[in-house]
Design a protein around this motif. Structure first.
Motif, PDB file in Angstrom:
ATOM      1  N   LEU A  59       0.852  -1.187   0.000  1.00 59.11           N
ATOM      2  CA  LEU A  59       0.000   0.000   0.000  1.00 59.11           C
ATOM      3  C   LEU A  59       0.887   1.236   0.000  1.00 59.11           C
ATOM      4  O   LEU A  59       2.062   1.160   0.349  1.00 59.11           O
ATOM      5  CB  LEU A  59      -0.875   0.012   1.265  1.00 59.11           C
ATOM      6  N   TYR A  82     -10.771   6.432   4.135  1.00 60.26           N
ATOM      7  CA  TYR A  82     -10.224   5.732   2.966  1.00 60.26           C
ATOM      8  C   TYR A  82      -9.080   4.808   3.381  1.00 60.26           C
ATOM      9  O   TYR A  82      -9.010   3.651   2.934  1.00 60.26           O
ATOM     10  CB  TYR A  82      -9.745   6.738   1.921  1.00 60.26           C
ATOM     11  N   ARG A 135      -9.013   0.768   2.879  1.00 60.15           N
ATOM     12  CA  ARG A 135      -7.949   0.061   2.146  1.00 60.15           C
ATOM     13  C   ARG A 135      -7.271  -0.985   3.022  1.00 60.15           C
ATOM     14  O   ARG A 135      -6.956  -2.082   2.556  1.00 60.15           O
ATOM     15  CB  ARG A 135      -6.904   1.059   1.612  1.00 60.15           C
ATOM     16  N   ARG A 160      -7.271  -4.964   2.113  1.00 55.67           N
ATOM     17  CA  ARG A 160      -6.005  -5.664   1.893  1.00 55.67           C
ATOM     18  C   ARG A 160      -5.656  -6.644   3.009  1.00 55.67           C
ATOM     19  O   ARG A 160      -4.623  -7.298   2.965  1.00 55.67           O
ATOM     20  CB  ARG A 160      -4.859  -4.657   1.743  1.00 55.67           C
TER      21      ARG A 160
END
Length: 92
Positions: A11, A65, A69, A73
């Motif tokens: 990321l 956000y 994420r 993930r």
């Protein structure tokens, strides 16, 4: 921060920084708690933590956000509105 041999997809650095902040907060909040309690943080509180930490400068949308994420993930998983740390499997 996840290690380089971590099986989870990489990321952006600011999101892994958010992971570090939240996972540290989750681990710190677990100290002195009941043995039966799983270390966790409410998602709403996690957004507040990310917005107020000195290590990051995130607005509410960016904080949400980053959490999304991290959930997508596999860095965290969510149960009843609480974020919990997903630990990579240990090698036997």
């Amino acid at each position: 921060m996840p290690s380089t041999d971590d099986p989870r997809p990489s990321l952006p650095e600011w999101i892994t920084d958010a992971y570090t902040v939240l996972s540290d907060r989750i681990r710190d909040s677990d100290r002195g708690e009941s043995v039966d309690r799983v270390p966790a943080i409410r998602r709403e509180h996690a957004v507040d933590v990310l917005r107020t930490t000195d290590e990051l400068e995130l607005d509410p949308g960016d904080a949400d956000y980053a959490i999304t994420r991290l959930l997508e993930r596999g860095y965290f998983y969510e149960v009843d509105g609480e974020l919990r740390i997903t630990l990579p499997a240990e090698d036997p």
